[in-house]
Design an enzyme around this catalytic site. Structure first.
Site, PDB file in Angstrom:
ATOM      1  N   PRO A 317       0.617  -0.774   0.254  1.00  0.00           N
ATOM      2  CG  PRO A 317      -0.219  -1.639   2.341  1.00  0.00           C
ATOM      3  CD  PRO A 317       1.067  -1.830   1.218  1.00  0.00           C
ATOM      4  CG  ASP A 492       4.866  -0.847   2.896  1.00  0.00           C
ATOM      5  OD1 ASP A 492       3.616  -0.595   3.227  1.00  0.00           O
ATOM      6  OD2 ASP A 492       5.051  -2.083   3.239  1.00  0.00           O
ATOM      7  CG  HIS A 493      -0.049   3.687   5.239  1.00  0.00           C
ATOM      8  ND1 HIS A 493       0.398   4.392   6.387  1.00  0.00           N
ATOM      9  CD2 HIS A 493      -1.134   4.565   5.294  1.00  0.00           C
ATOM     10  CE1 HIS A 493      -0.835   5.169   6.434  1.00  0.00           C
ATOM     11  NE2 HIS A 493      -1.709   5.336   6.250  1.00  0.00           N
ATOM     12  NE  ARG A 494       2.521  -4.020   3.211  1.00  0.00           N
ATOM     13  CZ  ARG A 494       3.332  -4.818   2.794  1.00  0.00           C
ATOM     14  NH1 ARG A 494       2.480  -5.908   2.699  1.00  0.00           N
ATOM     15  NH2 ARG A 494       4.357  -4.745   1.961  1.00  0.00           N
ATOM     16  CB  ILE A 496       6.168   4.561   6.816  1.00  0.00           C
ATOM     17  CG1 ILE A 496       7.467   3.771   6.978  1.00  0.00           C
ATOM     18  CG2 ILE A 496       6.629   5.817   6.829  1.00  0.00           C
ATOM     19  CD1 ILE A 496       8.539   3.202   6.217  1.00  0.00           C
TER      20      ILE A 496
END
Ligand code: CAO
Length: 520
Positions: A317, A492-494, A496
């Site tokens: 993501p 990477d929104h998982r 950060i």
């Protein structure tokens, strides 16, 4: 044939022997024109064959797994005479491997491109094992790609002719299969490339793949191939196709962390699918119909990077945060240092300074120098910085190892050497491995902002465009012109959060504005 109307596979372009992956109708069904009859899936596209007319299904000629080409009869409708449906050429479907006579077949290494003497790294079967068509038999690993050789057809493994470490080439016998169609094994299917870029191990991203569950999963070759590229364990994916068959959209939904969408027929009726919108197959267009065309197959490097970029884009993501850095002083310093270094033969562009600034920033924000391993975040106490290099063969990402321990001129020199090797096609896989963070600089070319794709298993990448002069004011009254560098950080929104990404950019920009901060 009297009393039936043959419905045949229409023009499907250059595709031949395309597997039937779903049959949507059964004898007695009333169908309307444009209702889907069967779905075909080549390694490039999934296609539904719609009914060309209203009718009642008398018999279904094909079954899932059969391979068909243009003109093959798929369904027969009840009809008054030996009527043929217009615009559908008459060609017989190839015999189904399942119904062919029994025998023993030698399974050989199929066409694996330019690769020769490729080591066998894994053998997935043993004598006595039953295999289905497309089940992986062995894995080969060259210095550029990992490939699985799938079973060309169903059967029982009688004898294995290779062992781990053996080197094989196209045509080498891998094993002997007691099969229902010995002849078909002579022409094995294409190998399925799995993790072609050595730098990125898909399994490290999505957790270890259970090979047995993967092999047993009910999915077609294209879906298997995509699963390998995405690093997804097929055994964990719920299939929404007929009899639980895993469809491409199930895989993509799983890879994005969602549930399997409704199966196509139900989706069409109920408005299901991903987010209520059905995924369409890739458009198949005869471009030559609209004007002259030239076809050129993608080169090997492009294919490898395409598979990696696609996987990374689908699985991670991504969010991109843009910012800018005042590099007016840095540029003056760079010009001054280049004068001093004139005789040494080293020329400094902005990029080696950015590598140093990246290291300083990564040390402040360690989660940007980490990788996901299942539910665990692996923090790395080394700073190996990759940089995107544009080469005639495609995009490559050489890695400057231990950038924290190297001087700016050393980094500049190493970058030049690595970029040269990459452009000449001489760079080695280990020179592109182990990166912890990447920088993609389009600064020598142009542009203002872009959205770089993260180089898995890294969790962030800094995109940089061309510096330009911009009017700045601290108070809205006095204005000065400052050399401004556009920054685009994809993360990477998982792993950060947005606030951390914004802070990372601000810190990175501050270091570039005043490199003395590297000392802190
Ligand atoms: N702003 C202004 N000028 C810049 C700049 C920036 N951000 N970055 C580089 N420049 C200047 C350099 O200083 C150099 O100028 P001089 O010749 O006057 O010194 C010129 O642009 C050319 O630089 P370069 O591209 O040769 O050198 P580099 O160190 O900046 O980059 C390399 C090296 C290998 C990264 C680069 O050649 C390259 O391949 N870039 C493309 C990367 C890419 O494709 N990214 C996209 C990936 S996503 O598909």
């Amino acid at each position: 044939m009297s009393g039936v109307i043959d419905i045949k596979v229409p023009d499907i372009g250059d595709f031949k022997d395309v597997p039937v992956i779903e049959v949507f109708v059964k004898p007695g069904d009333k169908v309307k024109a444009e209702d889907p009859l069967v779905a075909l899936e080549s390694d490039k596209a999934t296609m539904e064959v719609p009914s060309p007319r209203d009718g009642v299904v008398k018999s279904v000629v094909v079954k899932v797994g059969d391979k068909v080409s243009e003109g093959a009869v798929i369904v027969q409708f009840e009809g008054a005479g030996a009527e043929q449906v217009e615009t559908r050429p008459v060609v017989s479907a190839p015999p189904s491997p399942v119904s062919a006579p029994a025998g023993v077949a030698e399974v050989r290494v199929p066409d694996i491109g330019d690769f020769k003497d490729v080591p066998v790294i894994e053998i997935f079967v043993k004598p006595g094992d039953s295999v289905k068509a497309e089940d992986p038999l062995i894995a080969l690993e060259s210095d550029k790609a990992t490939m699985e050789v799938p079973a060309p057809l169903a059967g029982t493994v009688r004898e294995i002719k290779v062992k781990t470490g053996d080197k094989v080439s196209e045509g080498s016998v891998i094993l002997v299969l007691a099969t229902s169609d010995a002849a078909a094994a002579a022409g094995s299917p294409s190998p399925a490339p799995t993790s072609p870029v050595p730098a990125a191990a898909p399994a490290a991203q999505a957790g270890a793949v259970d090979e047995k569950a993967f092999a047993l999963a009910y999915a077609g070759p294209a879906v298997r191939k995509l699963a390998r590229e995405l690093g997804v364990d097929l055994g964990k994916v719920n299939g929404s196709g007929n009899h639980g068959r895993i469809l491409r959209e199930d895989l993509e939904a799983f890879a994005k962390g969602g549930a399997a969408p409704a199966k196509p027929q139900a989706a069409a009726a109920s408005g299901g699918g991903v987010g209520g919108i059905d995924l369409l197959p890739w458009p198949k267009v005869d471009f030559a119909k609209f004007g002259p065309v030239e076809r050129k197959e993608l080169g090997r490097i492009k294919k490898i990077s395409a598979a990696n970029l696609h996987r990374n884009w689908v699985v991670i993501p991504h969010v991109t945060t843009h910012d800018e850095a005042d590099i007016t002083d840095l540029e003056q310093f760079r010009v001054k240092m280049n004068k001093e270094l004139e005789k040494s033969g080293v020329k400094l562009s902005l990029l080696p300074f950015m590598v140093k600034a990246a290291v300083a920033t990564l040390k402040k924000f360690p989660e940007f120098n980490a990788s996901l391993d299942g539910d665990t975040l692996v923090y790395k106490n080394y700073w190996h910085i990759g940089f995107a290099a544009d080469t005639p063969n495609g995009l490559m990402v050489p890695v400057i190892r231990d950038a924290d321990k190297k001087s700016v001129p050393d980094i500049a020199k190493e970058m030049n050497d690595l970029a040269k090797l990459a452009r000449e096609g001489k760079i080695k896989p280990d020179q592109m491995q182990g990166g912890t963070f990447s920088i993609s600089s389009l600064g020598g070319i142009g542009g203002i902002y872009f959205t770089p794709i993260i180089n898995a298993p890294e969790v962030a990448i800094m995109g940089v465009c061309k510096g330009y002069w911009k009017q700045h004011s601290a108070d809205g009254k006095t204005w000065t012109s400052r050399l401004t560098l556009p920054l685009s950080l994809s993360w990477d929104h998982r792993v950060i959060d947005g606030a951390a990404a914004a802070r990372f950019n601000v810190y990175f920009a501050n270091v570039l504005a005043d490199l003395r901060r590297v000392l802190f």
